[in-house]
Structure formats: structure tokens, C-alpha cells
Design a protein around this motif. Structure first.
Motif, PDB file in Angstrom:
ATOM      1  N   ARG A   1      -0.252  12.758   4.015  1.00 30.18           N
ATOM      2  CA  ARG A   1       0.199  11.602   4.786  1.00 30.18           C
ATOM      3  C   ARG A   1       0.169  10.329   3.955  1.00 30.18           C
ATOM      4  O   ARG A   1      -0.880   9.906   3.455  1.00 30.18           O
ATOM      5  CB  ARG A   1      -0.702  11.453   6.017  1.00 30.18           C
ATOM      6  CG  ARG A   1       0.008  10.781   7.145  1.00 30.18           C
ATOM      7  CD  ARG A   1      -0.455  11.244   8.488  1.00 30.18           C
ATOM      8  NE  ARG A   1       0.394  10.594   9.499  1.00 30.18           N
ATOM      9  CZ  ARG A   1       0.138  10.551  10.784  1.00 30.18           C
ATOM     10  NH1 ARG A   1      -0.939  11.121  11.263  1.00 30.18           N
ATOM     11  NH2 ARG A   1       0.950   9.932  11.611  1.00 30.18           N
ATOM     12  N   ASP A   2       1.338   9.721   3.816  1.00 33.75           N
ATOM     13  CA  ASP A   2       1.437   8.442   3.105  1.00 33.75           C
ATOM     14  C   ASP A   2       0.899   7.320   3.982  1.00 33.75           C
ATOM     15  O   ASP A   2       1.092   7.306   5.198  1.00 33.75           O
ATOM     16  CB  ASP A   2       2.900   8.148   2.758  1.00 33.75           C
ATOM     17  CG  ASP A   2       3.363   8.919   1.535  1.00 33.75           C
ATOM     18  OD1 ASP A   2       2.559   9.046   0.583  1.00 33.75           O
ATOM     19  OD2 ASP A   2       4.513   9.392   1.528  1.00 33.75           O
ATOM     20  N   THR A   3       0.263   6.374   3.348  1.00 29.98           N
ATOM     21  CA  THR A   3      -0.357   5.263   4.080  1.00 29.98           C
ATOM     22  C   THR A   3       0.182   3.931   3.573  1.00 29.98           C
ATOM     23  O   THR A   3       0.772   3.866   2.499  1.00 29.98           O
ATOM     24  CB  THR A   3      -1.879   5.237   3.845  1.00 29.98           C
ATOM     25  OG1 THR A   3      -2.108   4.905   2.471  1.00 29.98           O
ATOM     26  CG2 THR A   3      -2.521   6.570   4.155  1.00 29.98           C
ATOM     27  N   PRO A   4      -0.064   2.873   4.351  1.00 26.67           N
ATOM     28  CA  PRO A   4       0.181   1.526   3.804  1.00 26.67           C
ATOM     29  C   PRO A   4      -0.850   1.213   2.715  1.00 26.67           C
ATOM     30  O   PRO A   4      -1.794   1.981   2.499  1.00 26.67           O
ATOM     31  CB  PRO A   4      -0.011   0.612   5.009  1.00 26.67           C
ATOM     32  CG  PRO A   4      -0.707   1.410   6.050  1.00 26.67           C
ATOM     33  CD  PRO A   4      -0.539   2.858   5.735  1.00 26.67           C
ATOM     34  N   ILE A   5      -0.644   0.088   2.033  1.00 22.33           N
ATOM     35  CA  ILE A   5      -1.627  -0.366   1.046  1.00 22.33           C
ATOM     36  C   ILE A   5      -2.798  -0.941   1.822  1.00 22.33           C
ATOM     37  O   ILE A   5      -2.845  -2.125   2.132  1.00 22.33           O
ATOM     38  CB  ILE A   5      -1.022  -1.425   0.095  1.00 22.33           C
ATOM     39  CG1 ILE A   5       0.180  -0.822  -0.635  1.00 22.33           C
ATOM     40  CG2 ILE A   5      -2.065  -1.915  -0.907  1.00 22.33           C
ATOM     41  CD1 ILE A   5       0.924  -1.814  -1.509  1.00 22.33           C
ATOM     42  N   SER A   6      -3.709  -0.088   2.182  1.00 16.76           N
ATOM     43  CA  SER A   6      -4.816  -0.446   3.082  1.00 16.76           C
ATOM     44  C   SER A   6      -6.000   0.462   2.765  1.00 16.76           C
ATOM     45  O   SER A   6      -6.279   1.404   3.484  1.00 16.76           O
ATOM     46  CB  SER A   6      -4.402  -0.229   4.551  1.00 16.76           C
ATOM     47  OG  SER A   6      -3.298  -1.019   4.920  1.00 16.76           O
ATOM     48  N   GLU A   7      -6.685   0.160   1.683  1.00 15.31           N
ATOM     49  CA  GLU A   7      -7.746   1.081   1.258  1.00 15.31           C
ATOM     50  C   GLU A   7      -8.862   1.209   2.286  1.00 15.31           C
ATOM     51  O   GLU A   7      -9.459   2.279   2.427  1.00 15.31           O
ATOM     52  CB  GLU A   7      -8.323   0.649  -0.101  1.00 15.31           C
ATOM     53  CG  GLU A   7      -7.465   1.070  -1.300  1.00 15.31           C
ATOM     54  CD  GLU A   7      -6.304   0.128  -1.559  1.00 15.31           C
ATOM     55  OE1 GLU A   7      -6.238  -0.928  -0.897  1.00 15.31           O
ATOM     56  OE2 GLU A   7      -5.459   0.449  -2.418  1.00 15.31           O
ATOM     57  N   GLN A   8      -9.171   0.126   2.987  1.00 22.10           N
ATOM     58  CA  GLN A   8     -10.210   0.244   4.018  1.00 22.10           C
ATOM     59  C   GLN A   8      -9.747   1.190   5.121  1.00 22.10           C
ATOM     60  O   GLN A   8     -10.509   2.018   5.603  1.00 22.10           O
ATOM     61  CB  GLN A   8     -10.526  -1.116   4.633  1.00 22.10           C
ATOM     62  CG  GLN A   8     -11.217  -2.072   3.677  1.00 22.10           C
ATOM     63  CD  GLN A   8     -11.501  -3.395   4.374  1.00 22.10           C
ATOM     64  OE1 GLN A   8     -12.435  -3.515   5.132  1.00 22.10           O
ATOM     65  NE2 GLN A   8     -10.674  -4.388   4.122  1.00 22.10           N
ATOM     66  N   ALA A   9      -8.486   1.046   5.501  1.00 27.21           N
ATOM     67  CA  ALA A   9      -7.956   1.909   6.565  1.00 27.21           C
ATOM     68  C   ALA A   9      -7.901   3.365   6.101  1.00 27.21           C
ATOM     69  O   ALA A   9      -8.153   4.286   6.879  1.00 27.21           O
ATOM     70  CB  ALA A   9      -6.570   1.432   6.991  1.00 27.21           C
TER      71      ALA A   9
ATOM     72  N   GLY B   1     -11.578   4.583   5.960  1.00 19.49           N
ATOM     73  CA  GLY B   1     -12.101   4.670   7.326  1.00 19.49           C
ATOM     74  C   GLY B   1     -11.494   5.854   8.057  1.00 19.49           C
ATOM     75  O   GLY B   1     -12.196   6.600   8.757  1.00 19.49           O
ATOM     76  N   ALA B   2     -10.207   6.058   7.880  1.00 20.38           N
ATOM     77  CA  ALA B   2      -9.542   7.190   8.535  1.00 20.38           C
ATOM     78  C   ALA B   2     -10.127   8.508   8.028  1.00 20.38           C
ATOM     79  O   ALA B   2     -10.361   9.437   8.801  1.00 20.38           O
ATOM     80  CB  ALA B   2      -8.037   7.135   8.291  1.00 20.38           C
TER      81      ALA B   2
ATOM     82  N   ILE C   1      -4.688  11.967   2.635  1.00 20.32           N
ATOM     83  CA  ILE C   1      -4.029  10.677   2.858  1.00 20.32           C
ATOM     84  C   ILE C   1      -4.188   9.789   1.633  1.00 20.32           C
ATOM     85  O   ILE C   1      -5.146   9.931   0.866  1.00 20.32           O
ATOM     86  CB  ILE C   1      -4.565   9.900   4.088  1.00 20.32           C
ATOM     87  CG1 ILE C   1      -6.082   9.740   4.034  1.00 20.32           C
ATOM     88  CG2 ILE C   1      -4.119  10.508   5.376  1.00 20.32           C
ATOM     89  CD1 ILE C   1      -6.577   8.745   5.077  1.00 20.32           C
TER      90      ILE C   1
END
Lengths: 325, 351
Positions: A55-63, A66-67, A28
Motif C-alpha cells: 500500500r502506497d502512502t502519502p509523505i507522512s512518516e508518522q502516519a 502509526g498505522a 506500507i
């Protein structure tokens, strides 16, 4: 005879090797799929392995981190990308407080077989927030392994070792090295974490370097060889585990230690290494240990400034010369 | 081909579990009696933990769930043994109701070798992976993102496991909350986000520091989720709500965000007497104490008082036994300091 590929291509080769072998390996990160990664290091993997595994993610490094952590705790072997290593600071809680400590705090109930990939280091004129070498930040946190490959073969081999490792591995890809080329072994290639490599044998001086700086140390060694100084260049490859025995073996032979570090001066990995060598090889040393680092400044953007900040081939050669006395 | 790598699941005799339930029907009376047992066990345990503090046997800090037991009981009863649970530093209740052995939980608080994590985690990091209780987390909000990871893993592996994650009202104001909710909603992750809104972020009323009146529910629409506010002092309501949310999650319909309103009877943590709260407010909420309220309801619905008396006596005995076991156990072993940093079981960083 292996194939010659770029450091950038080696990232995808290493990941593909592991994903083909083990369906629990998933990726991810931001723009890693359809776009092939901001550095194009993951190009082709979405097509090969599909959107459930890349899997592409939003700009959300914590998420993202964490994932990766939660997935690693429940049976997967995720590989998360943080893009520019500087962004580790927006997810440092997950890395330093959560990922690094979960096994310890739970007394081994939790395993975290995950890899975090970063685009590390300077040389691309991106300025202070997209150029940092963060390996020393990560090295300082108990529970993390920290790897910095310097060649395409090491990218593949150490990536495989990182993915197969049952501990969280911070995998720092050197942005400046993405376009460089090198041979990779034929077939499956798995290296060993925590092992340094002697890249050049020498009798007079030990130069220990990491990532991009390995190549500068090697070029400086060539200049110095022409002047009659025979340098041994050790590519550290890994900060945790730290291959002290290879470094100490070299220092016992040469009696002189120089470190070449792209990180800013204070608390760089070379300081730890110098301290260990001073404690354990003091009577083998013929001269003070000398660290060649970026000065303790944020990295500037302009060509002439960044070049002046990060250790250059000329600076390495000149500091070794002056260190020889 | 998807890998199915499930951790072993050991169901606990003491953890309440849903049986023969339907997503819409009321909980069977037998299960509700077990939910009462769950609340009583937590209440007695937490009071014991507090007493042990006063005796200076529990060090550091601790955050009690006295007053908030109904949420823990309702959620625990609605989940399956193979579901994942993530909690906060106020997590004793959730660890116990997920089947962590009480003597080991108390042992952890007392810093004993027999503690749930041999003394290495303490009150704020209770973890019991044999029952998929994936940990208690002490950095506000971080574990919402980690819970997503367990849910992502279940989704990828093609199981219908649900992840339940508890958090306080204060968590709704930290960035990780937004990142976690957005990702979970976008990826349709099977997560039940359970906000335990006890009206105070640590010492400050949540209303003073939040732009909307309902800290979790009023944010739901930003993630395309339904705003759900329930009485967190009613185990039946929490049970039903969780069951429905979990059922949707199992069906691939994504996460739910539930705001369960409750009140902690004590302060935020050991150090806090909670004096910043108006007496009238405390009195009002003490009158809504979930335990006597639930007891009355069960009696009304036909449970014999002798059954409830026995539940209370058993819980008392369990706590007493756990306390004696924990107090008698050896202190945490100093040799453990350099164990379990890495997967080889040790702390070696060099070679």
C-alpha cells in the motif's frame, strides 16, 4: 547451489517469501507499490500481491509508522518502509515512545510484530540528511530489535526472521550495498536474529564490523594478510540482540579488538561493544581496543569529503597496523 | 483470502452497550439509564482518584475527566464490543467504560501489583485489550495514527469493526493530527475521530493558539469531511452522533471527525488548580454539568427516581470497594522491572 542476486533484489525476495506464506504480512510506505520503491527494493511486489497488501502512502512518516503499529496490535504483521533512514527523526516519537514501549507499558497486553525497513548509510553522495547511519540511535531505545544485513543471503534470511519475530524489528538496508551481489540459498531461507557471523577466520586480530563496513573490513584483512597479519572479521549483523558470545570468543582467541563503524563517533555501537569486552575480556586483551569510525561530523556530500569521512579499506588497514604497534 | 485474527472479546457487565438500536432512532430508555450509570461511575471514580492524590497515594500525574463524562458515556454506549478504542492520557473514563475493572484501574493509579498493567503504565497509559481498549497515549496526537492502524487492519481483514479515538482540542494543532486525518480520509478507514474540546490546551485557551474558531470542525473540509460540532455535555447527542459515524464507517464510507464541546471542571492535571479560567466561565459551565442535566432529563422521560438513586448507590459502592481493594493490594513487584520488554517476556538484549 543457490542463485546469485543483488542485495536490492534480495529485499523483494525475502518479503515475497514471507507474504506468500502468511497473509497477515502487509506492506506500507511511500512509493513502494507502483514505483517499486525509491531504491527499487520492492519492485514486483505490488503485481504479485496486490494493492491491499502493498500500500502506497502519502509523505507522512508518522502516519505510516502509526498505522504499522496499530495494525500489529490488531493481528497483522506489517512491514513499513521509511525510505531514507534519516527520516526516522520525523517519526521517532512513534518508534521510540510508542512502538518500543507499548509491550512494556501494558505489561505484555500488546504485541508488536512489525518490521520497519530503512535505507541506511552513506556512500551515495546524498549529503547530511540522506546518508546517515542511524543504527546507534535505534539501538539506544529499549524495546527495539536492530538488524543490519551485509549480504543478499542475510537480507532474505534476516528479513524472514524479522517478519516472523513477535517484537518490532528495525531492519536497516545498506544503501551502498543495494547493487552488490551474492548467492542466496535455494528454497525457503530463514535466519536467526541476534547472531553474528565470522566472515573470515584469523588468529591475530578481531575486527568487528556491520553492514557496508563488513566488506571494507574484509578487504582490509586481505591487505593485512599479505603483510603477515591474520585478521578475524566478525559480521555483527544485529545490534539488538547483540551477539556478545561470538565477539568475546573471537577476542579471547586473538587478544585484539577493532570495531569498524560507519556511524559518527560518539555513542556508536562500537562503544557499547568495547565497554562489554573491556569488562568481560579484560585479561584476554593484549592491546587497547580501538574504534574506527566516521568522525563526529555530519556527513558531507562531495565525493572526496564523504570518502574521507567514512572508514575506507585503507583507513581500516592503517589503523589496525598502528594498533598492532 | 484474508486472515481473520480477532482478539478475544469479553463483554463487561458494567459497560453500557447499545441494544436494538437503529442508526437514526433515539436510544432506548434502558440504555440511557445505563449511560447515566456510566457518567456517575466516572464522576465518582475521578473524585476518588483526586482524593487519593490529596492523600499522596497516587503519585506522578493524573488528568481527570470530571465535567467531560457525557462524551465518554455516549461513545461507549454506541460502540460494539469488538470495536477498538484509543484514548489519551485523560483516559480513566474511557478505560472504565470499555469495561476495565475499576479496582485494577485504581490499582494502576496507586502503583499496585493488581493494577491494570501491574504498575508499569500508570494513569496515562491505561490499556485493557481483552475489551479492545487499545491504550491511553501520553504524546499528544500520536495515537491518532495508531488508531488508523487498527482501522486499516479491520478493513484489510474484512471485518466491520470501527475504531474510535478520543483526543483533546490541543491535538488539532500537532502535525500527527494532519497526517492521521489525511491518511484515514484517503484510505476511507473506519475511524471515528472524537475531539473532546474542553476549550483549553493544557493551560491556554485553545482560541488563542488556533487559527480557526472550531479547532477540529473547521479543519474537516481539508480532508473532505463534514464539519460536526456537538454538545459534548449531552450523552444522548454524543451517542447519536457516534452511532451515525460508526454506521457510516462500517458501511465503508470512511472516517468522521466530531468536535464535542465540553469543559473540565478541574485543572489540566494534578498540579494545576485551573486558576487561569475566569470565574464566570467556570460558573457557566458548572451550570451545564452533564450529570444533573441528564438526571433531570431521564426523570422527565419517565425513569423512576428510585432507579437513578440505585444507580448512584451502586456506583458509590463500586468505587468504595475498588478503593479498598486497591489500597489493600501489594505494591508493584520490583521483579517486573525487567519483564515484558520483549515478546519472550524478558529484557535480554544480548546473548
Amino acid at each position: 547451489m543457490g542463485q546469485v542476486i543483488t542485495y536490492r533484489e534480495a529485499v523483494a525476495v525475502g518479503l515475497a517469501q514471507e507474504m506468500a506464506r502468511d497473509p497477515s504480512v502487509v506492506m506500507i510506505g511511500e512509493d513502494i507499490g507502483a514505483a517499486g520503491g525509491v531504491f527499487k527494493a520492492t519492485a514486483g511486489l505490488l503485481e504479485k500481491f496486490g494493492p491491499e497488501r502493498v500500500r502506497d502512502t502519502p509523505i507522512s512518516e508518522q502516519a505510516i509508522l502509526g498505522a504499522a503499529m496499530g495494525a500489529a496490535m490488531t493481528g497483522l504483521r506489517p512491514v513499513a518502509e521509511v525510505m531514507f533512514a534519516d527520516f526516522v527523526s520525523v517519526c521517532h516519537d512513534v518508534i521510540a515512545n510508542q512502538i518500543a514501549k507499548a509491550r512494556y507499558m501494558t505489561n505484555g497486553q500488546v504485541a508488536l510484530p512489525l518490521v520497519v525497513r530503512f535505507g541506511n548509510g552513506g556512500g551515495l553522495r546524498f549529503g547530511a540528511q540522506h546518508s546517515q547511519s542511524v543504527e546507534s540511535w535505534l539501538m539506544a531505545v529499549p524495546g527495539l530489535k536492530v538488524v543490519v544485513p551485509s549480504t543478499p543471503a542475510d537480507v532474505v534470511g534476516l528479513m524472514a526472521a524479522a517478519v516472523r519475530d513477535d517484537d518490532p524489528v528495525m531492519f536497516l538496508e545498506e544503501k551502498a550495498l543495494y547493487p552488490t551481489s551474492g548467492e542466496v540459498p535455494e528454497g525457503e531461507h530463514v535466519d536467526q536474529l541476534g547472531t553474528a557471523r565470522v566472515r573470515r577466520d584469523g588468529a591475530d586480530v578481531t575486527i568487528v564490523a556491520l553492514g557496508t563496513m563488513v566488506h571494507r573490513a574484509l578487504a582490509a584483512a586481505e591487505q593485512l594478510a599479505a603483510e603477515g597479519t591474520d585478521c578475524e572479521v566478525v559480521d555483527l549483523r544485529s545490534l539488538v540482540p547483540l551477539d556478545v558470545s561470538t565477539v568475546a570468543g573471537s577476542v579471547r582467541k586473538t587478544g585484539r579488538l577493532f570495531t569498524v563503524e560507519e556511524n559518527p563517533r560518539l555513542c556508536g555501537w562500537g562503544a557499547e561493544l568495547a565497554s562489554i569486552v573491556a569488562e568481560e575480556c579484560f585479561y584476554d586483551l593484549d592491546a587497547p581496543i580501538r574504534r574506527i569510525t566516521t568522525p563526529h561530523v555530519p556527513l558531507p556530500a562531495a565525493d572526496s569529503l564523504e570518502d574521507a569521512a567514512i572508514p575506507s579499506v585503507e583507513r581500516v588497514a592503517s589503523e589496525v597496523r598502528s594498533g598492532l604497534g | 483470502m484474508r486472515p481473520v485474527i480477532l482478539r478475544p472479546v469479553i463483554s463487561s457487565a458494567t459497560a453500557p452497550r447499545a441494544r436494538d438500536r437503529s442508526p437514526t432512532g433515539p436510544a432506548p430508555l434502558e440504555l440511557r439509564a445505563e449511560m447515566y450509570r456510566a457518567q456517575v461511575r466516572v464522576r465518582y471514580f475521578e473524585k476518588e482518584a483526586y482524593d487519593l492524590f490529596l492523600q499522596n497515594l497516587v503519585k506522578g500525574t493524573s488528568h481527570l475527566s470530571i465535567g467531560q463524562e457525557a462524551i465518554a458515556a455516549g461513545v461507549a454506549a454506541a460502540l460494539r464490543p469488538d470495536d477498538y478504542v484509543f484514548a489519551t492520557y485523560r483516559g480513566h473514563a474511557h478505560a472504565l467504560l470499555r469495561g476495565a475493572p475499576m479496582a485494577a484501574v485504581l490499582g494502576e493509579l496507586l502503583g499496585r501489583q493488581t493494577g491494570l498493567m501491574a504498575g508499569k503504565g500508570g494513569s496515562m497509559h491505561l490499556t485493557y485489550t481483552p475489551n479492545n481498549f487499545m491504550g491511553s497515549y501520553a504524546i499528544v496526537g500520536a495515537h491518532l495514527t495508531i488508531a488508523n492502524g487498527a482501522a486499516w487492519s479491520a478493513q484489510y481483514r474484512g471485518t466491520d469493526q470501527v475504531t474510535a479515538v478520543f483526543f483533546g482540542d490541543g491535538t488539532t494543532n500537532i502535525g500527527a493530527f494532519h497526517e492521521a486525518l489525511n491518511l484515514a480520509a484517503t484510505w476511507k478507514l473506519p475511524v471515528v475521530f472524537m475531539c473532546e474540546n474542553n476549550l483549553y490546551m493544557e493551560y491556554t485557551p485553545i482560541s488563542q493558539v488556533t487559527a480557526v474558531p472550531r479547532p477540529a470542525a473547521d479543519r474537516a473540509s481539508a480532508y473532505g469531511l463534514e464539519p460536526v460540532v456537538v454538545d459534548g455535555n449531552d450523552a444522548d447527542v454524543v451517542y447519536q452522533t457516534t452511532l451515525e459515524a460508526a454506521s457510516r464507517a462500517r458501511a465503508g464510507e470512511g472516517p468522521s471527525l466530531v468536535e464535542a464541546v465540553t469543559y473540565r471542571h478541574g485543572g489540566h492535571s494534578r498540579a494545576d488548580p485551573g486558576k487561569y479560567r475566569p470565574d464566570s466561565e467556570v460558573a457557566e459551565w458548572l451550570a451545564k454539568d452533564p450529570l444533573p442535566r441528564y438526571r433531570e432529563r431521564l426523570l422527565h422521560d419517565g425513569v423512576e427516581s428510585s432507579v437513578l438513586d440505585r444507580i448512584e448507590a451502586e456506583a458509590r459502592a463500586e468505587v468504595d470497594q475498588a478503593r479498598e481493594q486497591a489500597k489493600a493490594a501489594p505494591v508493584a513487584d520490583p521483579a517486573d522491572v525487567e519483564r515484558q520488554v520483549f515478546a519472550d517476556g524478558g529484557a535480554t538484549w544480548r546473548r
